[in-house]
Write a protein that holds these residues in place. Structure first.
Motif, PDB file in Angstrom:
ATOM      1  N   ALA A 114      35.059  48.750  30.885  1.00 15.10           N
ATOM      2  CA  ALA A 114      35.927  47.663  30.432  1.00 15.10           C
ATOM      3  C   ALA A 114      37.204  47.587  31.266  1.00 15.10           C
ATOM      4  O   ALA A 114      37.668  46.495  31.627  1.00 15.10           O
ATOM      5  N   LEU A 115      37.796  48.745  31.595  1.00 15.66           N
ATOM      6  CA  LEU A 115      39.033  48.751  32.371  1.00 15.66           C
ATOM      7  C   LEU A 115      38.831  48.227  33.788  1.00 15.66           C
ATOM      8  O   LEU A 115      39.754  47.656  34.383  1.00 15.66           O
ATOM      9  N   LEU A 116      37.637  48.418  34.341  1.00 15.36           N
ATOM     10  CA  LEU A 116      37.353  47.893  35.678  1.00 15.36           C
ATOM     11  C   LEU A 116      37.519  46.373  35.731  1.00 15.36           C
ATOM     12  O   LEU A 116      37.844  45.812  36.782  1.00 15.36           O
ATOM     13  N   LEU A 117      37.292  45.713  34.595  1.00 19.71           N
ATOM     14  CA  LEU A 117      37.343  44.252  34.540  1.00 19.71           C
ATOM     15  C   LEU A 117      38.748  43.727  34.282  1.00 19.71           C
ATOM     16  O   LEU A 117      38.978  42.517  34.351  1.00 19.71           O
ATOM     17  N   MET A 118      39.692  44.613  33.968  1.00 18.80           N
ATOM     18  CA  MET A 118      41.051  44.201  33.626  1.00 18.80           C
ATOM     19  C   MET A 118      41.978  44.258  34.842  1.00 18.80           C
ATOM     20  O   MET A 118      41.743  45.025  35.776  1.00 18.80           O
ATOM     21  N   PRO A 119      43.053  43.476  34.840  1.00 15.79           N
ATOM     22  CA  PRO A 119      44.004  43.520  35.962  1.00 15.79           C
ATOM     23  C   PRO A 119      44.994  44.664  35.817  1.00 15.79           C
ATOM     24  O   PRO A 119      45.188  45.189  34.717  1.00 15.79           O
ATOM     25  N   GLU A 120      45.609  45.022  36.933  1.00 16.35           N
ATOM     26  CA  GLU A 120      46.690  45.995  36.915  1.00 16.35           C
ATOM     27  C   GLU A 120      47.941  45.326  36.344  1.00 16.35           C
ATOM     28  O   GLU A 120      48.060  44.099  36.307  1.00 16.35           O
ATOM     29  N   SER A 121      48.885  46.127  35.875  1.00 13.13           N
ATOM     30  CA  SER A 121      50.147  45.602  35.354  1.00 13.13           C
ATOM     31  C   SER A 121      50.896  44.829  36.455  1.00 13.13           C
ATOM     32  O   SER A 121      51.098  45.353  37.552  1.00 13.13           O
TER      33      SER A 121
END
Length: 522
Positions: free
Chosen positions: A210-217
């Protein structure tokens, strides 16, 4: 004409931030729902890491019960059992020390991604463990990794959400941990502990995906002079919006992360001075005291030793089933806290929570005394202690178990907020580990009745002290809270006169984020 903002790159040359080159004069309207969905997705992915951490906190509840059977898979002494219940919590503060610097260097997203790998390794070690030292290594690794998660999880949710969503989405962090704990109670009632370790591998793998699909801050990216990536991240988080839609917010992001060396030196000096002021010492004492009540008021050990306690209280239902009901009560209590706190305020909810917790522990103690002296028939009232303990778990999670984490994120001045919150979090885990470590010795010395009476006393005395110390911070801006501790004003009741729109504008122009290397989650 659109005003351009010039920001320096790493080599000192000037760059025009991408969104300010947008020649569109018309801002495309983005619905609130479309803006909220990507933020909810990002926070949910982050929460999967907290669910994973929660599984490591809930696992000892089932594991300890299995080790205390007549023919356990792993032969352990009573002293080793006390360490198994607490070693993961002892290791969390050590992880907190390195959490901020690693998160600052690698980024919020990458740190969270890498944190899943030690969790996977720990579950594999536990599955094949045959001796107590291997168990210590695995559980110690989960605690250390849990501490490493502290900085990125809080910082990420604060940096990717809008002000009007930040409070609600931040409150889901505690809920995620409780859900992780509950999964262990539920799984433990259905299968053996070795099979549980294999099932638990699913959570970090799902979180990693799931985190792979999210953007960095966007704040971290801008702080590393990656302005184009920062803008893309912000656009994604605001509903896959065009550059023109995030122009003003992106200006604020760039202004926050770009400081001259002189300004940085001045900020460091003022930050150290802030630790000597009343605006730090008073809220620090309050937050540490609430953590003390949350740990030594019984809720922590009740969760860890639930199976053992239900067995000794002669629960009329299967002890593992009773533990599942305990977990359900914790989730319902946490959910009620998240929903009710905005309407009732923190003071009313806290006093209700601490009074209910103390009452049910006192009732459990009285029941045990009556049984001991044969004043009542245990068979006729066997349902009472189970009800009392589940009630104590519900009321504890309705307020006092969550309150210190909420306070840690809002009562400190901006200059010391990250470091102070980190220190409070580290101390909280020390309290919890000590409470778990001494529980069996307390039972040996004064039986369950005396132990429950001690917990009731901590709650009642704590409630009286908090009546005089705890301000009503719900509905107040961070500036109002700081003014309260500076003696400028008093916060006794929940704010009802402030308009939400004005608070959101204040929050945008006065963000509570500080570029410190010591950060923590609520």
């Amino acid at each position: 004409m659109v005003q351009k903002m010039i920001t320096p790159d790493k080599n000192g040359s000037s760059l025009s931030t991408p969104e300010l080159n947008d020649n569109s004069s018309t801002l495309k309207e983005i619905s609130k729902l479309r803006e909220a969905i990507p933020q909810i997705c990002a926070v949910s992915a982050k929460n999967l890491l907290l669910v994973t951490f929660g599984t490591t906190l809930g696992f000892p509840t089932i594991f300890l019960a299995a080790l205390q059977n007549d023919n356990p898979d792993i032969a352990v002494t009573r002293e080793q059992i006390t360490w198994i219940s607490s070693i993961n919590l002892f290791m969390v503060p050590l992880g907190c020390i390195f959490s901020g610097p690693i998160s600052h260097y690698l980024g919020r997203k990458k740190t969270m991604l890498l944190s899943n790998l030690p969790f996977i390794a720990a579950w594999i070690i536990l599955h094949f463990a045959t001796t107590a030292p291997l168990v210590f290594v695995a559980l110690g690794l989960t605690g250390l990794t849990g501490g490493l998660c502290e900085a990125p999880v809080l910082t990420y949710v604060a940096e990717v959400t809008q002000p009007h969503l930040r409070g609600m989405l931040s409150a889901t962090s505690s809920m995620a941990v409780i859900v992780g704990v509950f999964t262990q109670m539920l799984t433990g009632s259905l299968t053996d502990w070795r099979t549980m370790t294999l099932i638990n591998l699913f959570y970090p793998i799902l979180c990693f995906t799931a985190l792979l699909l999210m953007p960095e801050s966007p704040y971290w990216l801008a702080g590393k002079d990656r302005f184009s990536d920062a803008e893309k991240s912000l656009r994604w988080l605001r509903g896959w919006a065009p550059s023109s839609h995030v122009r003003e917010e992106f200006k604020i992001v760039c202004q926050m992360v770009n400081h001259s060396p002189d300004n940085d030196n001045m900020m460091k000096k003022s930050r150290w001075q802030a630790f000597t002021k009343r605006t730090f010492t008073s809220p620090f004492i309050l937050t540490i005291f609430t953590f003390f009540i949350a740990s030594f008021g019984g809720a922590s050990t009740l969760q860890t030793y639930a199976v053992f306690i239900f067995k000794n209280m002669h629960a009329p239902i299967d002890r593992y089933t009773a533990t599942v009901f305990l977990g359900i009560a914790e989730i319902i209590g946490t959910g009620l806290c998240v929903i009710a706190i905005h309407f009732t305020g923190k003071r009313w909810l806290t006093f209700t929570s601490i009074s209910g917790t103390g009452f049910f522990f006192l009732s459990s103690a009285i029941y045990r005394y009556l049984i001991k002296y044969n004043d009542i028939d245990a068979d006729s009232y066997s349902w009472l202690p189970t009800t009392f303990l589940i009630g104590a778990a519900f009321f504890a999670h309705m307020g006092i178990r969550l309150l210190p984490w909420i306070l840690a994120g809002e009562v400190f001045p901006a200059a010391v907020r990250s470091a102070a919150s980190g220190a409070c979090a580290a101390i909280s885990y020390v309290f919890a580990s000590i409470a778990n470590k001494i529980f069996l010795y307390m039972v040996d010395g004064m039986e369950l009745s005396g132990t429950f009476l001690f917990y009731a006393g901590i709650n009642f005395i704590g409630g009286v002290v908090l009546f005089f110390l705890l301000p009503e911070t719900e509905g107040r801006t961070l500036k109002e809270i700081e003014d309260h501790y500076a003696g400028i004003q008093s916060l006794k009741t929940k704010s009802r006169s402030k308009k939400i729109e004005m608070k959101e504008k204040w929050a945008v122009s006065n963000p509570g984020l500080v570029n410190d290397d010591v950060e923590t989650k609520i």
